[in-house]
Design an enzyme around this catalytic site. Sequence first.
Site, PDB file in Angstrom:
ATOM      1  N   TYR A 122       0.817  -1.219   0.000  1.00 58.09           N
ATOM      2  CA  TYR A 122       0.000   0.000   0.000  1.00 58.09           C
ATOM      3  C   TYR A 122       0.851   1.270   0.000  1.00 58.09           C
ATOM      4  O   TYR A 122       0.305   2.367  -0.005  1.00 58.09           O
ATOM      5  CB  TYR A 122      -0.946   0.018   1.200  1.00 58.09           C
ATOM      6  CG  TYR A 122      -2.056  -1.012   1.147  1.00 58.09           C
ATOM      7  CD1 TYR A 122      -2.037  -2.049   0.233  1.00 58.09           C
ATOM      8  CD2 TYR A 122      -3.126  -0.933   2.019  1.00 58.09           C
ATOM      9  CE1 TYR A 122      -3.050  -2.998   0.203  1.00 58.09           C
ATOM     10  CE2 TYR A 122      -4.143  -1.869   1.993  1.00 58.09           C
ATOM     11  CZ  TYR A 122      -4.096  -2.903   1.081  1.00 58.09           C
ATOM     12  OH  TYR A 122      -5.100  -3.831   1.056  1.00 58.09           O
ATOM     13  N   LYS A 174       4.063 -13.742   5.783  1.00 63.26           N
ATOM     14  CA  LYS A 174       4.103 -14.741   4.703  1.00 63.26           C
ATOM     15  C   LYS A 174       5.570 -14.982   4.346  1.00 63.26           C
ATOM     16  O   LYS A 174       5.987 -14.944   3.183  1.00 63.26           O
ATOM     17  CB  LYS A 174       3.301 -14.214   3.498  1.00 63.26           C
ATOM     18  CG  LYS A 174       3.073 -15.219   2.400  1.00 63.26           C
ATOM     19  CD  LYS A 174       2.066 -16.299   2.750  1.00 63.26           C
ATOM     20  CE  LYS A 174       1.989 -17.331   1.644  1.00 63.26           C
ATOM     21  NZ  LYS A 174       1.083 -18.448   1.967  1.00 63.26           N
ATOM     22  N   ASP A 208      -2.276 -17.052   5.676  1.00 63.27           N
ATOM     23  CA  ASP A 208      -3.404 -17.870   5.207  1.00 63.27           C
ATOM     24  C   ASP A 208      -3.915 -18.769   6.322  1.00 63.27           C
ATOM     25  O   ASP A 208      -5.136 -18.928   6.514  1.00 63.27           O
ATOM     26  CB  ASP A 208      -3.044 -18.665   3.939  1.00 63.27           C
ATOM     27  CG  ASP A 208      -1.609 -19.157   3.928  1.00 63.27           C
ATOM     28  OD1 ASP A 208      -0.862 -18.825   4.866  1.00 63.27           O
ATOM     29  OD2 ASP A 208      -1.215 -19.867   2.988  1.00 63.27           O
ATOM     30  N   ASP A 232      -5.196  -5.029   6.671  1.00 62.67           N
ATOM     31  CA  ASP A 232      -6.420  -4.512   6.073  1.00 62.67           C
ATOM     32  C   ASP A 232      -7.431  -5.643   5.920  1.00 62.67           C
ATOM     33  O   ASP A 232      -8.605  -5.541   6.321  1.00 62.67           O
ATOM     34  CB  ASP A 232      -6.063  -3.907   4.702  1.00 62.67           C
ATOM     35  CG  ASP A 232      -7.236  -3.197   4.057  1.00 62.67           C
ATOM     36  OD1 ASP A 232      -8.199  -2.882   4.765  1.00 62.67           O
ATOM     37  OD2 ASP A 232      -7.182  -2.965   2.836  1.00 62.67           O
TER      38      ASP A 232
END
Length: 341
Positions: A122, A174, A208, A232
């Site tokens: 972002y 991640k 995940d 987010d």
Amino acid sequence: MRDVTLIPGDGIGPGIAKATVDVIEAAGARIRWHEHVAGVTGVEEKGEPLPPDTLASIEEHRVALKGPLTTPIGSGFRSVNVALRKHFDLFANVRPAYTILPQARYPGVDLVIVRENTEGLYAGIEHFIGMEKDPRAVAESVMLITRYGSRRIVRFAFEYALSHGREKVTLVHKANILKYTQGLFLEVGREIAREYEGRVVFDDKIVDNTAMQLVLDPYQFDVIVTENMFGDILSDEVAGLIGGLGFAPGANLGENAAIFEAVHGSAPDIAGKGIANPTSLLLAACLMLEHIDQAPVAQVVRAALERTLVAGDTLTPDLEGGSAGTDEFAAAVISNFESDG
Ligand code: NAI
């Protein structure tokens, strides 16, 4: 008395902002409001979406309560919310979620997402690469993770845990795939966690798996700290666990300013009808009251809000069985102060 900038906002903003101010003042908040415009209202009244006097007011008072602002889609001005975050370097987005409604999917949820608000994908470092006749053959976006930014958000999460009586911080990443960017975030997280050993429990989870674990067993989480985009997405998922965005307040915090807001938008479809639900902005105002050392007032408001929502006889139409207007709902919350005795 504490000086606070009030930006009522666009669409349903002015209605829910008025209800919020009425309720917290009735509960005993000691605030001198400085009202300013932004967004579409800013353009209409002052010719720009983020007028200089609005910025100057936040700069001076360092605390703002903000209603939702409309961002034109496609063309028009850029998001004022993003501009405010950048201008004041509001690096921490704190979104607490706890179950109020008895009919919410998960009773008893109580967790907090601490999202890094300035870096990651972002940061907006994007470009196209042209090939042959197609100028947009490839699009690239840079995931910006800095040691500095990672340190300050993880440290913030641990300090938040300590000051709010929370026991565990889970760092979500991640790093198994994005070994450099997410790897750096995790490395820094582990390094900072060592400073808090014995005081705050630390673990880490891949994003995940976290998304699934939140649905299977949200009670295993306490404070989640994560980078911008994961934060987010996960914070909306968490809002879903407790009944939706209508119950999700947000705080945008930096070294020099703090802006508290409802997480939902300006709801143009119901603007002007007087039926918007002020709960999210009220909960944001409670976070603000805690921030300005008026926590007992926040407690009174939260308790009355809970009683009103649980009683269920004066609800706004977005909630099942509701037909009350914004002001009627606010009056019901105020009338529920009394039952504290
Ligand atoms: P939205 O959150 O405004 O509305 C989505 C749906 O939820 C609508 O059906 C609306 O009626 C309902 N809703 C939202 N808040 C409600 C409330 N307090 N009470 C009852 N119902 C409520 O999202 P949408 O329609 O995507 O965005 C509208 C505008 O808001 C856009 O210009 C968008 O950019 C802006 N926006 C601003 C935000 C902010 O200032 N923090 C955050 C999200 C969107």
